[in-house]
Motif scaffolding. Structure first.
Motif, PDB file in Angstrom:
ATOM      1  N   PRO A  31       0.820  -1.220   0.000  1.00  0.00           N
ATOM      2  CA  PRO A  31       0.000   0.000   0.000  1.00  0.00           C
ATOM      3  C   PRO A  31       0.850   1.266   0.000  1.00  0.00           C
ATOM      4  O   PRO A  31       2.030   1.255   0.371  1.00  0.00           O
ATOM      5  CB  PRO A  31      -0.808  -0.121   1.297  1.00  0.00           C
ATOM      6  N   GLU A  32       0.202   2.344  -0.384  1.00  0.00           N
ATOM      7  CA  GLU A  32       0.858   3.654  -0.372  1.00  0.00           C
ATOM      8  C   GLU A  32       0.042   4.643   0.436  1.00  0.00           C
ATOM      9  O   GLU A  32       0.049   5.848   0.164  1.00  0.00           O
ATOM     10  CB  GLU A  32       1.091   4.124  -1.811  1.00  0.00           C
ATOM     11  N   THR A  33      -0.634   4.153   1.450  1.00  0.00           N
ATOM     12  CA  THR A  33      -1.344   5.052   2.364  1.00  0.00           C
ATOM     13  C   THR A  33      -0.328   5.833   3.179  1.00  0.00           C
ATOM     14  O   THR A  33       0.805   5.363   3.396  1.00  0.00           O
ATOM     15  CB  THR A  33      -2.252   4.259   3.311  1.00  0.00           C
ATOM     16  N   PRO A  34      -0.673   7.010   3.678  1.00  0.00           N
ATOM     17  CA  PRO A  34       0.289   7.773   4.495  1.00  0.00           C
ATOM     18  C   PRO A  34       0.793   6.983   5.702  1.00  0.00           C
ATOM     19  O   PRO A  34       1.977   7.061   6.042  1.00  0.00           O
ATOM     20  CB  PRO A  34      -0.529   8.999   4.926  1.00  0.00           C
ATOM     21  N   GLU A  35      -0.094   6.214   6.327  1.00  0.00           N
ATOM     22  CA  GLU A  35       0.311   5.449   7.513  1.00  0.00           C
ATOM     23  C   GLU A  35       1.319   4.366   7.152  1.00  0.00           C
ATOM     24  O   GLU A  35       2.316   4.160   7.864  1.00  0.00           O
ATOM     25  CB  GLU A  35      -0.918   4.803   8.173  1.00  0.00           C
ATOM     26  N   PHE A  36       1.093   3.667   6.058  1.00  0.00           N
ATOM     27  CA  PHE A  36       2.013   2.591   5.679  1.00  0.00           C
ATOM     28  C   PHE A  36       3.350   3.160   5.228  1.00  0.00           C
ATOM     29  O   PHE A  36       4.413   2.619   5.574  1.00  0.00           O
ATOM     30  CB  PHE A  36       1.405   1.738   4.565  1.00  0.00           C
ATOM     31  N   LEU A  37       3.334   4.259   4.478  1.00  0.00           N
ATOM     32  CA  LEU A  37       4.586   4.870   4.037  1.00  0.00           C
ATOM     33  C   LEU A  37       5.388   5.385   5.228  1.00  0.00           C
ATOM     34  O   LEU A  37       6.626   5.285   5.252  1.00  0.00           O
ATOM     35  CB  LEU A  37       4.302   6.016   3.062  1.00  0.00           C
ATOM     36  N   ASP A  38       4.702   5.908   6.224  1.00  0.00           N
ATOM     37  CA  ASP A  38       5.391   6.362   7.429  1.00  0.00           C
ATOM     38  C   ASP A  38       6.020   5.183   8.171  1.00  0.00           C
ATOM     39  O   ASP A  38       7.151   5.269   8.658  1.00  0.00           O
ATOM     40  CB  ASP A  38       4.410   7.098   8.344  1.00  0.00           C
ATOM     41  N   ASN A  39       5.291   4.070   8.228  1.00  0.00           N
ATOM     42  CA  ASN A  39       5.820   2.859   8.847  1.00  0.00           C
ATOM     43  C   ASN A  39       7.054   2.367   8.102  1.00  0.00           C
ATOM     44  O   ASN A  39       8.068   1.994   8.705  1.00  0.00           O
ATOM     45  CB  ASN A  39       4.729   1.778   8.850  1.00  0.00           C
ATOM     46  N   ALA A  40       6.984   2.377   6.770  1.00  0.00           N
ATOM     47  CA  ALA A  40       8.112   1.946   5.947  1.00  0.00           C
ATOM     48  C   ALA A  40       9.322   2.858   6.138  1.00  0.00           C
ATOM     49  O   ALA A  40      10.474   2.398   6.199  1.00  0.00           O
ATOM     50  CB  ALA A  40       7.704   1.910   4.480  1.00  0.00           C
ATOM     51  N   ARG A  41       9.071   4.145   6.244  1.00  0.00           N
ATOM     52  CA  ARG A  41      10.174   5.094   6.433  1.00  0.00           C
ATOM     53  C   ARG A  41      10.861   4.882   7.784  1.00  0.00           C
ATOM     54  O   ARG A  41      12.090   4.841   7.871  1.00  0.00           O
ATOM     55  CB  ARG A  41       9.642   6.526   6.335  1.00  0.00           C
ATOM     56  N   LYS A  42      10.065   4.726   8.851  1.00  0.00           N
ATOM     57  CA  LYS A  42      10.646   4.510  10.176  1.00  0.00           C
ATOM     58  C   LYS A  42      11.456   3.216  10.231  1.00  0.00           C
ATOM     59  O   LYS A  42      12.513   3.156  10.863  1.00  0.00           O
ATOM     60  CB  LYS A  42       9.541   4.490  11.229  1.00  0.00           C
ATOM     61  N   GLU A  43      10.951   2.202   9.564  1.00  0.00           N
ATOM     62  CA  GLU A  43      11.667   0.926   9.505  1.00  0.00           C
ATOM     63  C   GLU A  43      13.027   1.110   8.842  1.00  0.00           C
ATOM     64  O   GLU A  43      14.058   0.648   9.351  1.00  0.00           O
ATOM     65  CB  GLU A  43      10.824  -0.086   8.733  1.00  0.00           C
ATOM     66  N   ALA A  44      13.037   1.783   7.704  1.00  0.00           N
ATOM     67  CA  ALA A  44      14.302   1.996   6.988  1.00  0.00           C
ATOM     68  C   ALA A  44      15.239   2.910   7.768  1.00  0.00           C
ATOM     69  O   ALA A  44      16.459   2.693   7.785  1.00  0.00           O
ATOM     70  CB  ALA A  44      14.016   2.580   5.605  1.00  0.00           C
ATOM     71  N   GLU A  45      14.698   3.930   8.418  1.00  0.00           N
ATOM     72  CA  GLU A  45      15.540   4.840   9.195  1.00  0.00           C
ATOM     73  C   GLU A  45      16.210   4.134  10.365  1.00  0.00           C
ATOM     74  O   GLU A  45      17.293   4.537  10.797  1.00  0.00           O
ATOM     75  CB  GLU A  45      14.711   6.018   9.699  1.00  0.00           C
ATOM     76  N   TYR A  46      15.575   3.091  10.865  1.00  0.00           N
ATOM     77  CA  TYR A  46      16.216   2.324  11.928  1.00  0.00           C
ATOM     78  C   TYR A  46      17.283   1.393  11.368  1.00  0.00           C
ATOM     79  O   TYR A  46      18.416   1.374  11.837  1.00  0.00           O
ATOM     80  CB  TYR A  46      15.182   1.502  12.704  1.00  0.00           C
ATOM     81  N   ILE A  47      16.933   0.615  10.345  1.00  0.00           N
ATOM     82  CA  ILE A  47      17.805  -0.487   9.945  1.00  0.00           C
ATOM     83  C   ILE A  47      19.001  -0.031   9.125  1.00  0.00           C
ATOM     84  O   ILE A  47      20.090  -0.620   9.225  1.00  0.00           O
ATOM     85  CB  ILE A  47      17.001  -1.571   9.190  1.00  0.00           C
ATOM     86  N   VAL A  48      18.857   0.980   8.290  1.00  0.00           N
ATOM     87  CA  VAL A  48      19.965   1.358   7.411  1.00  0.00           C
ATOM     88  C   VAL A  48      21.203   1.756   8.204  1.00  0.00           C
ATOM     89  O   VAL A  48      22.297   1.213   7.977  1.00  0.00           O
ATOM     90  CB  VAL A  48      19.531   2.453   6.415  1.00  0.00           C
ATOM     91  N   PRO A  49      21.124   2.694   9.154  1.00  0.00           N
ATOM     92  CA  PRO A  49      22.346   3.020   9.896  1.00  0.00           C
ATOM     93  C   PRO A  49      22.838   1.888  10.798  1.00  0.00           C
ATOM     94  O   PRO A  49      24.015   1.858  11.154  1.00  0.00           O
ATOM     95  CB  PRO A  49      21.944   4.245  10.717  1.00  0.00           C
ATOM     96  N   GLN A  50      21.939   0.953  11.159  1.00  0.00           N
ATOM     97  CA  GLN A  50      22.387  -0.163  11.994  1.00  0.00           C
ATOM     98  C   GLN A  50      23.238  -1.152  11.221  1.00  0.00           C
ATOM     99  O   GLN A  50      24.126  -1.799  11.783  1.00  0.00           O
ATOM    100  CB  GLN A  50      21.170  -0.892  12.590  1.00  0.00           C
ATOM    101  N   LEU A  51      22.984  -1.298   9.929  1.00  0.00           N
ATOM    102  CA  LEU A  51      23.725  -2.265   9.121  1.00  0.00           C
ATOM    103  C   LEU A  51      24.835  -1.636   8.284  1.00  0.00           C
ATOM    104  O   LEU A  51      25.730  -2.339   7.814  1.00  0.00           O
ATOM    105  CB  LEU A  51      22.773  -3.012   8.180  1.00  0.00           C
TER     106      LEU A  51
END
Length: 837
Positions: free
Chosen positions: A407-427
């Motif tokens: 989906p591309e709802t605002p809520e799902f995109l926000d969830n996807a962004r937070k997920e990436a913001e956590y994992i990218v700098p961790q790896l």
């Protein structure tokens, strides 16, 4: 369970892993003894594991039991515990946080019956500020998990379908996608606290992440580091960085920061850096980078982890074949040899450190230098990436989106962004991680999805905008592709990017058809086989022990997967109704198919610069494409792949009209070798014999010879070709080995038959097995007749590993010594060969 902390963190914490219970919060099936299930819960863990331990459900891996546990995923579950906070933590000056590293995957958290917040993402930690909430005495923590099946249905009811390739709507859920079933995995959507949960000290400012980049300048280099932090708006903070090698500080830097800053960048020159290389290209020296936050010269927080100094470039240059897709490490082009990695269990908390390390070591022992962490799984535990750093395994990291519309709802995109913001700098600080990919196969299948399901949203905003923006912010020099296969004018273009090659297995084509397939980089291809006999026996009832029984076919999740096994076995071997023989046939075909394809793409270098097999491992006992089964038992194909990936080796490659003899050299040095080609009869008589001294340039392929079949094989049904590498004394390299020399690759040999095995009347070889001594783990195999495809198995100990297997003894009097992982009784050793199938 393996470590999940991506970096060492100085903040104090108190684990909350004790005294948990889990209770069903909705109606359970009638066959359960009571209306409500209430049992002790292991944390970290998932509900299925608790119910299995208490005998409430049967093992879903056995027989057809998977069908009987569907209700677990359809039920809401409540986890509860009580705890007291240690005095040390409760009196922390700046307060406390509740940290839940992995909640699978939807629900709400309560502390002392007061809601802390909801969660809807199983991939990332959830943190709740509990400052001022914890007085002395007991406190009660409750986590209400919503049914993953129910949550998905609710989202579909509210927003519409978000379908996937397997008939569900898992596009709405941010949890491991494979848990909803795959063509190699069961349908077991899990619920639980699957990673550590704890109370953590808050501090006067914290370092949130660091990402190092390395730039090489002649013999020296520059370490370029981005650091993210939060000083809570307070002043007088300082950042201190220390880079160490072998416990000696080689670089130290101090920077003053302003109270309103959130990130900082600094560069440090490095004299005579020790560079990190992928396996087979050099060593893997690991530095330690520590970032310290001080306030008024007092340390308030520090984090550290190992890093490696290396440069990464993915070359995408126009050439005569289209556009290249080549990874270049420290200025040297690398031919990527490896496999795809899936989660190692359907119940993730069962994956131990030992299992992770064992599997990664098996990849290294198979001469691999890359693993692709596939997009239907998870971001693996930190120990996985640290082990890859240590072993020199390059990591291709998919974001966990696969084979579905999102989906591309605002809520799902926000969830996807937070997920990436956590994992990218961790790896991002791991030298092994060299490529990031937005999803698996969605670009390839978008039009089909939209046409079949009549939906407009496919998730393009995620991989075209959200993920690239996060990559630019947190890992600015990393290489990112939006989807795999990448594609040029169309996804899966053989002249551009990476490619998923499924023409042979999925389209029922023969092994030899691999020789017509071209690609710049093969990121997926594979062939199925039945796992080790003992592995299959562990999940199949005795009265179901035949290849087409219901239980056996249930343990092949691909549509017509079992039928394909029979089709390819019958194409190359005489039809058998014996299950043990059928296992051997399926494994032999898989091994030969993979070796054929791998040697073909290696000889196309530099047109093709990577081959990643689908797949290395399994998540349960299953007939699948894996090289290593669920119990870590290697298939026949594992050893064939190891030979095909050897840094310096040979291959007879070609269709039935004749092979060409090649030598491969992945070394940076010129390789001078002697190669011998012989025509041999089925009774072991050598009819023709020729040798060549060959010089092979670094990182290259050399054609040696193309024999005329009319001359070399006067009896195509009774003769075959065998090519060997010779040592300086004219002996077959490493064939006669002693116990001290036994290593991962016993010898280098390639064999070519003009006819299919089912059309050849192999004499049954008489292979003798002897043991060097009662205290020695070495066994010796000897034959006077050609024996092709020898497989050694220990009937008493199915976990017995041998230094080599799936090899050929083709000349009269050949002897080979093989080392076992523990003492063996030769009476329990079973030997198979093609002549017996």
């Amino acid at each position: 369970m393996p470590s999940t902390e991506f970096m060492f963190d100085s903040r104090k914490k108190q684990l909350l892993h004790d005294n948990w219970t889990v209770t069903s919060a909705s109606v359970v099936p009638r066959h359960i003894s009571s209306d409500t299930v209430h049992v002790h819960a292991a944390v970290p863990g998932v509900v299925h594991m608790d119910l299995l331990r208490e005998g409430i459900i049967k093992d879903p891996f056995l027989g057809l039991n998977e069908k009987q546990v569907e209700w677990v995923a359809e039920t809401d579950w409540i986890y509860e515990t009580s705890f007291e906070v240690s005095d040390e933590l409760r009196t922390c000056e700046h307060g406390l946080k509740l940290v839940c590293e992995g909640l699978d995957s939807f629900g709400e958290v309560f502390l002392d019956n007061q809601p802390l917040g909801q969660f809807a993402n199983g991939f990332i930690p959830h943190r709740y500020d509990i400052s001022g909430e914890l007085s002395p005495g007991k406190h009660y923590l409750k986590i209400h998990f919503f049914s993953p099946v129910g949550y998905q249905a609710d989202m579909v009811a509210k927003h519409g379908r978000m379908p996937d390739s397997l008939g569900t709507d898992r596009g709405w859920v941010r949890k491991p996608q494979y848990s909803y079933g795959w063509d190699w995995g069961p349908i077991l959507p899990t619920t639980g606290i699957w990673r550590p949960i704890y109370i953590q000290q808050k501090v006067a400012g914290e370092i949130e992440w660091f990402v190092p980049h390395y730039k090489n300048l002649d013999k020296n280099g520059i370490l370029d580091v981005d650091v993210g932090f939060n000083t809570n708006g307070e002043s007088d903070h300082t950042i201190q960085a220390k880079l160490s090698l072998h416990d000696t500080v080689v670089v130290e830097k101090t920077l003053k920061i302003d109270s309103d800053q959130k990130r900082i960048n600094f560069c440090c020159p490095i004299d005579s850096p020790e560079l990190w290389w992928p396996r087979g290209y050099g060593k893997q020296p690991l530095y330690e980078l520590e970032i310290i936050l001080l306030q008024n010269d007092i340390i308030v927080h520090r984090i550290k982890d190992i890093i490696g100094l290396r440069t990464v470039e993915w070359k995408q240059d126009k050439d005569q074949w289209g556009e290249s897709f080549t990874v270049c490490i420290n200025g040297r082009d690398v031919f990527c040899k490896g496999a795809n990695w899936i989660p190692s269990d359907s119940f993730l908390p069962r994956v131990t450190s030992e299992k992770l390390n064992h599997l990664l070591q098996m990849a290294v022992d198979a001469n691999m230098n890359m693993l692709r962490v596939w997009g239907g799984g998870i971001y693996e535990d930190s120990e996985f990436y640290r082990a890859a750093d240590r072993l020199g395994l390059l990591i291709w990291q998919d974001f966990p989106y696969a084979c579905a519309l999102y989906p591309e709802t605002p809520e799902f995109l926000d969830n996807a962004r937070k997920e990436a913001e956590y994992i990218v700098p961790q790896l991002a600080h791991h030298p092994s991680v060299v490529l990031w990919c937005g999803n698996n196969e969605i670009a390839r299948d978008t039009e089909e999805f939209m046409r079949e399901f009549g939906v407009d949203s496919v998730g393009d905003t995620i991989w075209d905008e959200v993920l690239p923006a996060v990559m630019r912010e947190f890992n600015r020099l990393a290489f990112y592709i939006r989807s795999s296969p990448t594609g040029g004018e169309h996804a899966n273009d053989p002249s551009y990017g990476d490619r998923h090659v499924w023409e042979s297995w999925s389209f029922w084509q023969d092994i030899s058809d691999y020789l017509d397939i071209e690609s710049r980089f093969v990121s997926e291809f594979g062939f199925q086989a039945i796992p080790h006999r003992a592995t299959m026996k562990s999940v199949i009832s005795d009265n179901q022990w035949w290849s087409q029984s219901e239980e056996v076919e249930w343990h092949n999740k691909q549509i017509y997967g079992s039928e394909r096994l029979h089709r390819f076995a019958a194409a190359h071997h005489r039809v058998t109704t014996d299950m043990d023989e059928f296992i051997r046939q399926s494994q032999e075909v898989q091994g030969r198919a993979l070796r054929t394809a791998l040697e073909h793409w290696r000889r196309l270098r530099p047109r093709t610069m990577g081959s990643l097999i689908w797949q290395l491992n399994d998540c349960w006992p299953v007939e699948s494409w894996s090289l290593v089964d669920y119990y870590l038992r290697p298939k026949y194909s594992y050893y064939q792949v190891r030979r095909a990936f050897a840094p310096q080796t040979l291959a007879l490659a070609g269709k039935e009209d004749g092979p060409i003899l090649y030598l491969f050299n992945d070394s940076k040095k010129t390789w001078t070798s002697t190669v011998q080609l012989r025509s041999v009869t089925l009774n072991g008589h050598v009819k023709m014999n020729r040798t060549w001294d060959v010089v092979v340039a670094p990182d290259s392929v050399q054609i040696v010879f193309q024999p005329e079949l009319d001359e070399w094989l006067t009896d195509p049904a009774g003769d075959f070709l065998v090519a060997d590498l010779l040592d300086t004394k004219g002996n077959i390299q490493d064939l006669q080995v002693n116990s001290e020399k036994i290593s991962g690759l016993t010898f280098r040999r390639s064999v070519w038959f003009a006819k299919r095995f089912k059309h050849i009347n192999f004499p049954e070889p008489h292979i003798t097995v002897t043991q060097s001594s009662e205290s020695d783990n070495t066994i010796q195999l000897h034959t006077e007749e050609p024996a092709y495809g020898i497989w050694i198995e220990d009937d008493i100990n199915p976990d017995q590993r041998f230094s080599d297997n799936a090899f050929d003894l083709l000349l009269p009097g050949e002897t080979i010594k093989v080392q076992s992982s523990s003492l063996v009784d030769t009476k329990s050793i079973r030997i198979w060969s093609i002549g017996q199938l």
